[in-house]
Scaffold this active site. Structure first.
Site, PDB file in Angstrom:
ATOM      1  CB  ALA A 101      44.822  25.584  77.832  1.00  0.00           C
ATOM      2  CG  ASP A 102      45.597  20.150  74.906  1.00  0.00           C
ATOM      3  OD1 ASP A 102      45.031  19.244  74.280  1.00  0.00           O
ATOM      4  OD2 ASP A 102      46.056  21.180  74.350  1.00  0.00           O
ATOM      5  CB  SER A 103      50.888  20.174  76.263  1.00  0.00           C
ATOM      6  OG  SER A 103      50.454  19.054  75.540  1.00  0.00           O
TER       7      SER A 103
ATOM      8  CG  ASP B 256      44.436  24.117  73.665  1.00  0.00           C
ATOM      9  OD1 ASP B 256      43.837  23.312  74.391  1.00  0.00           O
ATOM     10  OD2 ASP B 256      44.082  24.422  72.506  1.00  0.00           O
TER      11      ASP B 256
ATOM     12  NE  ARG C 193      43.668  20.726  69.764  1.00  0.00           N
ATOM     13  CZ  ARG C 193      44.252  20.759  70.947  1.00  0.00           C
ATOM     14  NH1 ARG C 193      44.289  19.676  71.684  1.00  0.00           N
ATOM     15  NH2 ARG C 193      44.806  21.869  71.390  1.00  0.00           N
TER      16      ARG C 193
END
Lengths: 136, 298
Positions: A88-90, A92, B139
């Site tokens: 998970a990145d920021s 997410d 994304r």
């Protein structure tokens, strides 16, 4: 300390006065060991003094995290899983928080987001915020 | 200007150097095991905690990129990337930690890193705090873009996004806004939780009319500015932004602190030098479509 059995710790939590904070953290360490050994029912608030999440809350958080990160069904996700370690990145994390807000009807301050690094932390925060809500 | 001993990576005024790695291009397990040797024990531990090979590889390459990049800007002879030490500021922003006996010039190096699963980026400057953020152009949000923006962005930004009727363009501008906002809070060293996104607005200001407007495919969308919502009439004018399309697949936002502009003088625009690297194997200076400037470098 590590050899305390499940039954005796549960008994201790029910019958003794509130534990000091360092004792609480010792309990946490022991309970993590039990989770790995497969005692899922002990993953409950009996082992923590301060408000900790119900299993249903933890499960719901897991479900939301799985969906957000599109984790394959076989991917291991435990309450202690670090979001960053499962990819998970920021963005997410922020989406997860938003989904949790919608699911539980709460509002999470951005300042708290740095404290939500695992499923357990998210679930604990949710319980705290849900309890604070005024009666409908 | 800092001029290292060997390769000449010198900085001119207001320049940031960007280095990026494409994980898919790093295949040799021999190389990867050598990379692992560069990391500190703590970093190795963090890498091993990542779940799955791809995440471990990206985590490894991110630390290797930071260490080898900084080591390139040698001041006093060779700097071994393994010897670099890092600390975190109060909000968790990684910074270099130098011993007292190391040259003071070294402590002027500033860096910031960002990565996706398919690209890892490190930005370096001399003296100027820097924040970089990367996002894949494609994304997708799980939430509706406007719902997300209403929750986390400012009313001005919501209005900007709402005014874009083409959902593809709207999505592109959302990702651009996100990376720009991230780059700002990272440059400030405060991060998302230290400076909530609804506290400041990012605007694209075109040179003609000074109003922000949603541009589509134009090459240069003009200046990017940030306005604090705490003091509506102030521009946070200490910070400069640039937005790039990197490797055809990512938006990269760069935020740097400006020099104090002398009254009446136009502040020096930001300069960027972009290089693609496989540390110890190959470096490539990048220009053209692989590092296409979208905004901010007028």
């Amino acid at each position: 300390m590590a050899s305390v059995s499940a039954a005796s710790v549960a008994f201790r939590a029910l019958s003794k006065p509130p534990l000091k904070s360092n004792e609480t953290s010792r309990l946490k360490i022991v309970s993590l060991g039990w989770r790995k050994n497969g005692f899922p029912s002990l993953r409950s608030s009996r082992l923590h003094v301060s408000c900790a999440a119900k299993p249903e809350t933890v499960d719901k958080v897991c479900e939301i995290v799985r969906k957000q990160l599109a984790l394959p069904a076989e991917a291991d996700l435990t309450p202690e899983s670090k979001f960053s370690a499962i990819g998970a990145d920021s963005l997410d994390t922020v989406e997860i928080v938003m989904a949790l807000e919608e699911e539980f009807g709460i509002s999470v301050e951005e300042e708290s987001s740095q404290n939500i690094t695992t499923v357990q932390e998210a679930a604990d925060l949710i319980e705290k915020l849900v309890q604070k809500k005024p009666e409908a | 200007m800092i001029e290292p001993v060997e390769n000449s990576y010198s900085f001119s005024d207001r320049e940031a150097h960007l280095w990026y790695v494409v994980p898919d291009e790093v295949k040799s397990s021999f190389l990867l095991s050598n990379y692992l040797d560069i990391l500190s024990p703590c970093e190795k531990e963090n890498v091993s905690r990542m779940r799955g090979e791809q995440l471990q590889k990206a985590a490894l390459l991110a630390r290797v990129l930071v260490r080898t990049t900084i080591a390139r800007y040698q001041i006093n002879g060779q700097v071994n990337p393994r010897s670099l030490k890092f600390k975190k500021n109060i909000h968790g922003k990684p910074e270099l930690e130098w011993d007292d006996d190391q040259c003071q010039c070294a402590s002027r190096l500033q860096f910031n890193i960002s990565h996706t699963s398919s690209l890892i980026l490190c930005g370096v400057t001399v003296d100027s705090p820097i924040g970089v953020d990367l996002e894949e152009k494609q994304r997708k949000l799980k939430n509706n873009i406007l719902a997300f923006a209403r929750r986390y962005f400012t009313p001005h930004e919501v209005k900007f996004l709402s005014s874009i009727s083409d959902p593809v363009v709207q999505h592109q501008h959302f990702v651009k806004l996100w990376t720009l906002k991230e780059s700002y809070v990272k440059a400030l060293g405060r991060g998302f939780s230290g400076l909530p996104f609804r506290m400041f607005t990012i605007q694209f200001r075109t040179t003609e009319n000074g109003d922000s407007c949603p541009s589509g495919e134009t090459n240069n969308e003009g200046e990017i500015i940030v306005k604090s919502l705490e003091d509506v009439n102030s521009f946070s004018s200490n910070w400069q932004f640039a937005l790039l399309e990197l490797a055809g697949s990512h938006y990269a936002a760069i935020c740097m602190e400006k020099d104090e502009a002398v009254e009446g003088e136009v502040p020096t625009p930001m300069k960027l030098t972009v290089r693609k690297t496989i540390p110890y194997v190959r470096d490539e200076l990048i220009s053209g479509p692989d590092a296409a400037v979208i905004s901010g470098l007028t």
